[in-house]
Design an enzyme around this catalytic site. Sequence first.
Site, PDB file in Angstrom:
ATOM      1  N   ASP A   1       5.994   4.947  -1.329  1.00 16.13           N
ATOM      2  CA  ASP A   1       7.345   5.521  -1.166  1.00 16.13           C
ATOM      3  C   ASP A   1       8.412   4.930  -2.087  1.00 16.13           C
ATOM      4  O   ASP A   1       9.510   5.481  -2.206  1.00 16.13           O
ATOM      5  CB  ASP A   1       7.800   5.423   0.303  1.00 16.13           C
ATOM      6  CG  ASP A   1       7.750   4.001   0.861  1.00 16.13           C
ATOM      7  OD1 ASP A   1       7.997   3.037   0.098  1.00 16.13           O
ATOM      8  OD2 ASP A   1       7.482   3.851   2.070  1.00 16.13           O
TER       9      ASP A   1
ATOM     10  N   GLN B   1       0.854  -1.207   0.000  1.00 10.93           N
ATOM     11  CA  GLN B   1       0.000   0.000   0.000  1.00 10.93           C
ATOM     12  C   GLN B   1       0.879   1.241   0.000  1.00 10.93           C
ATOM     13  O   GLN B   1       0.388   2.352  -0.109  1.00 10.93           O
ATOM     14  CB  GLN B   1      -0.867   0.033   1.265  1.00 10.93           C
ATOM     15  CG  GLN B   1      -1.815  -1.140   1.388  1.00 10.93           C
ATOM     16  CD  GLN B   1      -2.368  -1.250   2.806  1.00 10.93           C
ATOM     17  OE1 GLN B   1      -3.359  -0.619   3.143  1.00 10.93           O
ATOM     18  NE2 GLN B   1      -1.739  -2.049   3.630  1.00 10.93           N
TER      19      GLN B   1
ATOM     20  N   CYS C   1       0.079  16.465 -23.679  1.00 13.04           N
ATOM     21  CA  CYS C   1      -1.122  17.204 -24.095  1.00 13.04           C
ATOM     22  C   CYS C   1      -1.309  18.523 -23.354  1.00 13.04           C
ATOM     23  O   CYS C   1      -2.259  19.258 -23.635  1.00 13.04           O
ATOM     24  CB  CYS C   1      -2.358  16.325 -23.910  1.00 13.04           C
ATOM     25  SG  CYS C   1      -2.887  16.186 -22.199  1.00 13.04           S
TER      26      CYS C   1
ATOM     27  N   GLU D   1       1.367  -3.987  17.115  1.00 10.73           N
ATOM     28  CA  GLU D   1       0.183  -4.245  17.952  1.00 10.73           C
ATOM     29  C   GLU D   1      -0.807  -5.108  17.184  1.00 10.73           C
ATOM     30  O   GLU D   1      -0.673  -5.289  15.968  1.00 10.73           O
ATOM     31  CB  GLU D   1      -0.466  -2.911  18.338  1.00 10.73           C
ATOM     32  CG  GLU D   1      -0.851  -2.085  17.134  1.00 10.73           C
ATOM     33  CD  GLU D   1      -1.283  -0.668  17.473  1.00 10.73           C
ATOM     34  OE1 GLU D   1      -0.906  -0.169  18.546  1.00 10.73           O
ATOM     35  OE2 GLU D   1      -1.999  -0.087  16.653  1.00 10.73           O
TER      36      GLU D   1
ATOM     37  N   GLY E   1       2.994  -4.616   8.972  1.00 10.33           N
ATOM     38  CA  GLY E   1       2.924  -3.164   9.203  1.00 10.33           C
ATOM     39  C   GLY E   1       1.748  -2.453   8.588  1.00 10.33           C
ATOM     40  O   GLY E   1       1.898  -1.342   8.097  1.00 10.33           O
ATOM     41  N   THR E   2       0.573  -3.097   8.640  1.00 10.46           N
ATOM     42  CA  THR E   2      -0.624  -2.363   8.197  1.00 10.46           C
ATOM     43  C   THR E   2      -1.682  -2.419   9.292  1.00 10.46           C
ATOM     44  O   THR E   2      -1.829  -3.433   9.967  1.00 10.46           O
ATOM     45  CB  THR E   2      -1.193  -2.894   6.865  1.00 10.46           C
ATOM     46  OG1 THR E   2      -2.356  -2.135   6.526  1.00 10.46           O
ATOM     47  CG2 THR E   2      -1.535  -4.370   6.888  1.00 10.46           C
ATOM     48  N   SER E   3      -2.404  -1.290   9.433  1.00 10.91           N
ATOM     49  CA  SER E   3      -3.429  -1.229  10.484  1.00 10.91           C
ATOM     50  C   SER E   3      -4.662  -2.044  10.106  1.00 10.91           C
ATOM     51  O   SER E   3      -5.506  -2.314  10.956  1.00 10.91           O
ATOM     52  CB  SER E   3      -3.817   0.228  10.745  1.00 10.91           C
ATOM     53  OG  SER E   3      -4.223   0.829   9.539  1.00 10.91           O
TER      54      SER E   3
ATOM     55  N   HIS F   1      -1.574   1.241  -4.186  1.00  8.26           N
ATOM     56  CA  HIS F   1      -1.991   2.629  -3.980  1.00  8.26           C
ATOM     57  C   HIS F   1      -1.164   3.597  -4.835  1.00  8.26           C
ATOM     58  O   HIS F   1      -1.150   4.794  -4.588  1.00  8.26           O
ATOM     59  CB  HIS F   1      -1.911   3.013  -2.494  1.00  8.26           C
ATOM     60  CG  HIS F   1      -3.024   2.420  -1.676  1.00  8.26           C
ATOM     61  ND1 HIS F   1      -3.051   2.431  -0.302  1.00  8.26           N
ATOM     62  CD2 HIS F   1      -4.169   1.783  -2.053  1.00  8.26           C
ATOM     63  CE1 HIS F   1      -4.163   1.834   0.131  1.00  8.26           C
ATOM     64  NE2 HIS F   1      -4.845   1.429  -0.912  1.00  8.26           N
TER      65      HIS F   1
ATOM     66  N   CYS G   1      -5.264  13.225 -20.411  1.00  8.65           N
ATOM     67  CA  CYS G   1      -5.050  12.088 -21.331  1.00  8.65           C
ATOM     68  C   CYS G   1      -4.661  10.808 -20.589  1.00  8.65           C
ATOM     69  O   CYS G   1      -4.453   9.765 -21.215  1.00  8.65           O
ATOM     70  CB  CYS G   1      -3.996  12.425 -22.385  1.00  8.65           C
ATOM     71  SG  CYS G   1      -2.305  12.521 -21.746  1.00  8.65           S
TER      72      CYS G   1
HETATM   73  P1  OAD Z   1      -1.285   2.910   9.052  1.00  8.49           P
HETATM   74  O1  OAD Z   1      -0.564   4.145   9.448  1.00  8.49           O
HETATM   75  O2  OAD Z   1      -2.770   2.915   9.112  1.00  8.49           O
HETATM   76  O3  OAD Z   1      -0.795   1.703   9.964  1.00  8.49           O
HETATM   77  C1  OAD Z   1       0.556   1.435  10.197  1.00  8.49           C
HETATM   78  C2  OAD Z   1       0.633   0.133  10.947  1.00  8.49           C
HETATM   79  O4  OAD Z   1       2.006  -0.207  11.084  1.00  8.49           O
HETATM   80  C3  OAD Z   1       0.038   0.166  12.355  1.00  8.49           C
HETATM   81  O5  OAD Z   1      -0.760  -0.985  12.553  1.00  8.49           O
HETATM   82  C4  OAD Z   1       1.269   0.151  13.272  1.00  8.49           C
HETATM   83  O6  OAD Z   1       1.038  -0.554  14.484  1.00  8.49           O
HETATM   84  C5  OAD Z   1       2.272  -0.613  12.415  1.00  8.49           C
HETATM   85  N1  OAD Z   1       3.684  -0.271  12.654  1.00  8.49           N
HETATM   86  C6  OAD Z   1       4.242   0.929  12.920  1.00  8.49           C
HETATM   87  N2  OAD Z   1       5.572   0.848  13.019  1.00  8.49           N
HETATM   88  C7  OAD Z   1       5.888  -0.462  12.793  1.00  8.49           C
HETATM   89  C8  OAD Z   1       7.108  -1.196  12.755  1.00  8.49           C
HETATM   90  N3  OAD Z   1       8.289  -0.612  12.956  1.00  8.49           N
HETATM   91  N4  OAD Z   1       7.039  -2.530  12.519  1.00  8.49           N
HETATM   92  C9  OAD Z   1       5.846  -3.146  12.319  1.00  8.49           C
HETATM   93  N5  OAD Z   1       4.668  -2.499  12.337  1.00  8.49           N
HETATM   94  C10 OAD Z   1       4.676  -1.174  12.572  1.00  8.49           C
HETATM   95  O7  OAD Z   1      -0.750   2.519   7.599  1.00  8.49           O
HETATM   96  P2  OAD Z   1      -1.418   1.570   6.503  1.00  8.49           P
HETATM   97  O8  OAD Z   1      -2.079   0.412   7.119  1.00  8.49           O
HETATM   98  O9  OAD Z   1      -0.403   1.332   5.475  1.00  8.49           O
HETATM   99  O10 OAD Z   1      -3.882   5.130   1.874  1.00  8.49           O
HETATM  100  O11 OAD Z   1      -2.515   2.551   5.932  1.00  8.49           O
HETATM  101  C11 OAD Z   1      -3.285   2.127   4.850  1.00  8.49           C
HETATM  102  C12 OAD Z   1      -3.616   3.275   3.944  1.00  8.49           C
HETATM  103  O12 OAD Z   1      -4.193   4.348   4.711  1.00  8.49           O
HETATM  104  C13 OAD Z   1      -2.423   3.934   3.284  1.00  8.49           C
HETATM  105  O13 OAD Z   1      -1.980   3.260   2.145  1.00  8.49           O
HETATM  106  C14 OAD Z   1      -2.951   5.279   2.938  1.00  8.49           C
HETATM  107  C15 OAD Z   1      -3.632   5.598   4.234  1.00  8.49           C
HETATM  108  O14 OAD Z   1      -4.631   6.538   4.187  1.00  8.49           O
HETATM  109  C16 OAD Z   1      -4.113   6.114   1.009  1.00  8.49           C
HETATM  110  O15 OAD Z   1      -3.498   7.164   1.054  1.00  8.49           O
HETATM  111  C17 OAD Z   1      -5.149   5.772   0.005  1.00  8.49           C
END
Ligand code: OAD
Length: 246
Positions: free
Chosen positions: A111, A108, A157, A222, A194-196, A126, A137
């Site tokens: 970067d 997602q 364009c 977490e 590392g995704t929420s 994303h 275009c």
């Molecule tokens: P979030 O910021 O929602 O979540 C980050 C997650 O990473 C959390 O669950 C943290 O606990 C965990 N975390 C933080 N540091 C960490 C580490 N060192 N090791 C392991 N885990 C760690 O980010 P995303 O889930 O990526 O979308 O967010 C999803 C989408 O929401 C993004 O792609 C973006 C955002 O709005 C758009 O912009 C469309």
Amino acid sequence: MKGIMEELSQRIEQLKSKLRDSRYIVALTGAGISAESGVPTFRGENGLWKQYRAEDLATPESFTRSPKLVWEWYNWRRQLIAPLTYNAAHRALAELEEKFPHFTLITQNVDGLHKKAGSKNVLEIHGSIWKVRCTACNHISENYEVPIKILPHCKMCGGLLRPHVVWFGEPLPPDVSEETQRALGVCDFLMVIGTSGVVHPVASFPYYARAKGAFVVEVNLERTPISPIAHETILGKAGEIVPLFL
Ligand code: OAD
């Protein structure tokens, strides 16, 4: 402390053996994997969405209202990310890809750090902060200017360029979405790092893969809404945990 470390290394050994027996591996990553590189996450204590309103900066409506403001925000992020580099977790995934003939990385993150770390089969669902798309275009091109000249225009364009990223309320690009579904449908080992797990449709991906028979391992600081369906949740920093899978 020794007990905890021993228990962790035992669990990792079991997971590695499961991984070795797997044919198709998928890693699904979010902002947390880049946190140790210095890229801010979105949620949590110092998350971007604590300081800024997504509705003002990351929706098609906000761009229509004020392309200048949105571009200024993306310029700030480009400036922030440009000097940063990949960390041990990005690198470990690139190395895992070399070991498995069928390995797909779904991220997602916009970067570009997975590609910088050497990952090849990457689906940037994303989009990328290093790509721009013409609003007239639809031509997509790479752009690494930091800062980008506001407002940027299409070389083909003359139309207004926007960041080639997915904003709230927009669908995933159809080709990437299709490839993602395919990989999740056939994988037998899914690592969610590392995704929420709160932003859809990505939040439902682990549920889909699990329903299709994948073994699901989560790595996060977490527990998340993905934890209840994960076979294992390893709590810890991605940069410390993911390399243990090598
Ligand atoms: P979030 O910021 O929602 O979540 C980050 C997650 O990473 C959390 O669950 C943290 O606990 C965990 N975390 C933080 N540091 C960490 C580490 N060192 N090791 C392991 N885990 C760690 O980010 P995303 O889930 O990526 O979308 O967010 C999803 C989408 O929401 C993004 O792609 C973006 C955002 O709005 C758009 O912009 C469309």
